[in-house]
Scaffold this active site. Sequence first.
Site, PDB file in Angstrom:
ATOM      1  N   CYS A 113       0.829  -1.208   0.000  1.00 14.94           N
ATOM      2  CA  CYS A 113       0.000   0.000   0.000  1.00 14.94           C
ATOM      3  C   CYS A 113       0.865   1.261   0.000  1.00 14.94           C
ATOM      4  O   CYS A 113       1.485   1.558  -1.006  1.00 14.94           O
ATOM      5  CB  CYS A 113      -1.010  -0.028   1.148  1.00 14.94           C
ATOM      6  SG  CYS A 113      -2.373   1.124   0.850  1.00 14.94           S
ATOM      7  N   HIS A 216      -3.764  -5.100   0.258  1.00 22.21           N
ATOM      8  CA  HIS A 216      -3.299  -5.472   1.609  1.00 22.21           C
ATOM      9  C   HIS A 216      -3.312  -6.996   1.780  1.00 22.21           C
ATOM     10  O   HIS A 216      -4.232  -7.554   2.373  1.00 22.21           O
ATOM     11  CB  HIS A 216      -4.174  -4.814   2.675  1.00 22.21           C
ATOM     12  CG  HIS A 216      -3.864  -3.371   2.893  1.00 22.21           C
ATOM     13  ND1 HIS A 216      -2.861  -2.937   3.741  1.00 22.21           N
ATOM     14  CD2 HIS A 216      -4.395  -2.263   2.349  1.00 22.21           C
ATOM     15  CE1 HIS A 216      -2.800  -1.618   3.719  1.00 22.21           C
ATOM     16  NE2 HIS A 216      -3.727  -1.177   2.886  1.00 22.21           N
ATOM     17  N   GLU A 218      -1.657  -8.708   3.801  1.00 21.71           N
ATOM     18  CA  GLU A 218      -1.524  -9.100   5.221  1.00 21.71           C
ATOM     19  C   GLU A 218      -2.898  -9.295   5.871  1.00 21.71           C
ATOM     20  O   GLU A 218      -3.001  -9.968   6.895  1.00 21.71           O
ATOM     21  CB  GLU A 218      -0.668  -8.077   5.987  1.00 21.71           C
ATOM     22  CG  GLU A 218      -1.364  -6.809   6.441  1.00 21.71           C
ATOM     23  CD  GLU A 218      -1.607  -5.786   5.329  1.00 21.71           C
ATOM     24  OE1 GLU A 218      -1.333  -6.086   4.152  1.00 21.71           O
ATOM     25  OE2 GLU A 218      -2.073  -4.677   5.664  1.00 21.71           O
TER      26      GLU A 218
END
Length: 241
Positions: A113, A216, A218
Amino acid sequence: MRPLIGVLCGYDGGDGGAFSAKDSIPHSYAACVLKAGGSPLLVPCTDDPEAALAALQACSGLIVTGGADVDPALYGEEPRPELGAISPERDALDRYTVDFMLQHPDLPVLGICRGIQSINAFAGGTLIQDIRSQVNGALKHSQQAPGWYGTHDLRLEPGSQFAETLGEVPLRTNSFHHQAVAQVAEGFRAVAHSADGVIEAVERIGARFCIGVQFHPEIMAPRSERLARLFTRLVAEAARG
Ligand code: MN
């Protein structure tokens, strides 16, 4: 032994109270590093390049994390009205980090990001300050759905390290950004786009493993074996030394 993976922190000045200023980053980054077999080392913001260097040199791999917008002055632009919050403290840490990684093409790096944006900006590229006001026919890139849920597709560049890691079939990702890479920095190339042409991933040409993604992973990795591969690959490359 688990390789140390540096995870850059953001800086929150707080309300001026004695204990309100914080170096912080969501736990999801560290959780993915731990699950992939690495040991996360949180790197606080500093404007001292030698202090940053000492931390970076200790790491076998890096995650340039999400966070505030990059100050457009740092890529040669005045701020548009739609620019979001910026952080001089975090910009300093990212600048030292990108300088370091550019000098070490064998260091495995994953930018996420803001991470793809600061890597591109500090490597000499530019950013779209605000997608909605600057891209005709833009998709919704600030989703209002749970973070683990993908809301737009990416087309992956065949033959790229990114596609080699994740497979070439279209990838559905989450989207929580209002900025994106504009002009790709020299030495990098765009390796994934959304349907509106927005760049969603870049990689460094000739580097061992250096990928920036606009989404994202994660947040999605705990439910997506495919996206967890970005972290297992990062940690595996770091473990190889
Ligand atoms: Mn997006």
